[in-house]
Design a protein around this motif. Structure first.
Motif, mmCIF file in Angstrom:
data_model
loop_
_atom_site.group_PDB
_atom_site.id
_atom_site.type_symbol
_atom_site.label_atom_id
_atom_site.label_comp_id
_atom_site.label_asym_id
_atom_site.label_seq_id
_atom_site.Cartn_x
_atom_site.Cartn_y
_atom_site.Cartn_z
ATOM 1 N N MET A 1 16.933 8.964 -24.922
ATOM 2 C CA MET A 1 16.545 7.832 -24.116
ATOM 3 C C MET A 1 17.687 7.426 -23.182
ATOM 4 N N GLN A 2 18.912 7.482 -23.686
ATOM 5 C CA GLN A 2 20.062 7.136 -22.848
ATOM 6 C C GLN A 2 20.179 8.119 -21.688
ATOM 7 N N ALA A 3 19.914 9.395 -21.933
ATOM 8 C CA ALA A 3 19.987 10.394 -20.863
ATOM 9 C C ALA A 3 18.959 10.079 -19.772
ATOM 10 N N THR A 4 17.782 9.646 -20.175
ATOM 11 C CA THR A 4 16.749 9.274 -19.203
ATOM 12 C C THR A 4 17.193 8.064 -18.390
ATOM 13 N N GLN A 5 17.802 7.089 -19.042
ATOM 14 C CA GLN A 5 18.298 5.903 -18.341
ATOM 15 C C GLN A 5 19.402 6.284 -17.347
ATOM 16 N N ILE A 6 20.245 7.206 -17.726
ATOM 17 C CA ILE A 6 21.312 7.664 -16.826
ATOM 18 C C ILE A 6 20.707 8.320 -15.596
ATOM 19 N N GLU A 7 19.694 9.148 -15.809
ATOM 20 C CA GLU A 7 19.038 9.815 -14.682
ATOM 21 C C GLU A 7 18.328 8.804 -13.781
ATOM 22 N N ILE A 8 17.690 7.831 -14.366
ATOM 23 C CA ILE A 8 17.019 6.794 -13.572
ATOM 24 C C ILE A 8 18.053 5.976 -12.807
ATOM 25 N N ALA A 9 19.144 5.639 -13.461
ATOM 26 C CA ALA A 9 20.203 4.875 -12.790
ATOM 27 C C ALA A 9 20.800 5.662 -11.633
ATOM 28 N N ALA A 10 20.819 6.982 -11.747
ATOM 29 C CA ALA A 10 21.332 7.809 -10.646
ATOM 30 C C ALA A 10 20.414 7.708 -9.430
ATOM 31 N N LEU A 11 19.125 7.526 -9.663
ATOM 32 C CA LEU A 11 18.176 7.352 -8.562
ATOM 33 C C LEU A 11 18.212 5.932 -8.023
ATOM 34 N N ARG A 12 18.185 4.987 -8.941
ATOM 35 C CA ARG A 12 18.108 3.581 -8.524
ATOM 36 C C ARG A 12 18.631 2.696 -9.641
ATOM 37 N N HIS A 13 19.877 2.325 -9.551
ATOM 38 C CA HIS A 13 20.460 1.407 -10.535
ATOM 39 C C HIS A 13 20.053 -0.010 -10.156
ATOM 40 N N PRO A 14 19.646 -0.825 -11.129
ATOM 41 C CA PRO A 14 19.216 -2.188 -10.805
ATOM 42 C C PRO A 14 20.290 -3.013 -10.069
ATOM 43 N N LYS A 15 21.569 -2.693 -10.284
ATOM 44 C CA LYS A 15 22.645 -3.459 -9.645
ATOM 45 C C LYS A 15 23.205 -2.779 -8.396
ATOM 46 N N ALA A 16 22.677 -1.628 -8.056
ATOM 47 C CA ALA A 16 23.187 -0.883 -6.899
ATOM 48 C C ALA A 16 22.777 -1.566 -5.602
ATOM 49 N N GLU A 17 23.643 -1.465 -4.612
ATOM 50 C CA GLU A 17 23.341 -2.042 -3.299
ATOM 51 C C GLU A 17 22.372 -1.163 -2.516
ATOM 52 N N GLN A 18 22.365 0.132 -2.805
ATOM 53 C CA GLN A 18 21.586 1.075 -2.018
ATOM 54 C C GLN A 18 20.636 1.866 -2.911
ATOM 55 N N ASP A 19 19.430 2.039 -2.459
ATOM 56 C CA ASP A 19 18.411 2.792 -3.185
ATOM 57 C C ASP A 19 18.201 4.119 -2.454
ATOM 58 N N ARG A 20 18.532 5.216 -3.105
ATOM 59 C CA ARG A 20 18.455 6.535 -2.469
ATOM 60 C C ARG A 20 17.054 6.862 -1.960
ATOM 61 N N LEU A 21 16.044 6.477 -2.698
ATOM 62 C CA LEU A 21 14.674 6.786 -2.282
ATOM 63 C C LEU A 21 14.280 5.985 -1.050
ATOM 64 N N VAL A 22 14.692 4.730 -1.005
ATOM 65 C CA VAL A 22 14.396 3.901 0.163
ATOM 66 C C VAL A 22 15.140 4.447 1.382
ATOM 67 N N VAL A 23 16.406 4.810 1.192
ATOM 68 C CA VAL A 23 17.187 5.363 2.297
ATOM 69 C C VAL A 23 16.550 6.657 2.804
ATOM 70 N N ALA A 24 16.087 7.502 1.893
ATOM 71 C CA ALA A 24 15.434 8.748 2.301
ATOM 72 C C ALA A 24 14.179 8.444 3.118
#
Length: 157
Positions: free
Chosen positions: A1-24
């Protein structure tokens, strides 16, 4: 489960300023806009060529000149047909953007399911490997996100 959370955070961390999918999605929208603008310029120029060729053809009686002008008008028709790529490209990119939006929704739903606290101790940014020469290329910037000319001038002033 932690590995899945890490992968999700790599796409879009709740505290990140930038969302890779939105930028794309924004970059793809910029591509559609730029190709539409360029295509409109090409079409406007082709229409002017066509109108001018029609006027010249009406004013000449020389068979050779009329044949040359017919050739120009045929070439203009080819330009009009070739410019259809923009519409098709826009449709295809639109499908990709909708897919990115779908993925973004799924990621947001997973983050909401676990809650932001599940991501509190995870890094907010994951470095994407980039070739050395690519680091030097910033390419065209999105509207409103580029460095202004006055900021560039201030660097040299």
């Amino acid at each position: 489960m932690q590995a899945t959370q890490i992968e999700i955070a790599a796409l879009r961390h709740p505290k990140a300023e930038q969302d890779r999918l939105v930028v794309a999605g924004e970059e793809l929208a910029a591509i559609v806009s730029a190709t539409e603008h360029a295509t409109n310029g090409v079409l406007s120029a082709a229409e002017l060529i066509e109108k001018t060729a029609v006027k010249l053809k009406a004013r000449t009686s020389d068979a050779g000149e009329k044949a040359d002008l017919d050739g120009i008008m045929d070439a203009v028709v080819s330009i009009f047909e070739a410019c259809n790529f923009q519409d098709i490209t826009g449709q295809r990119i639109g499908k990709v953007v909708r897919t990115l939006d779908f993925i973004e929704e799924r990621v947001v739903n997973m983050i909401q399911t676990w809650g932001p606290e599940a991501f509190a101790n995870l890094h907010t940014a994951v470095e994407v490997p980039v070739a050395e020469e690519a680091k030097l290329l910033n390419g065209p910037q999105l509207q409103g996100k580029a460095i202004s000319q006055s900021e560039i001038d201030a660097l040299f002033g």
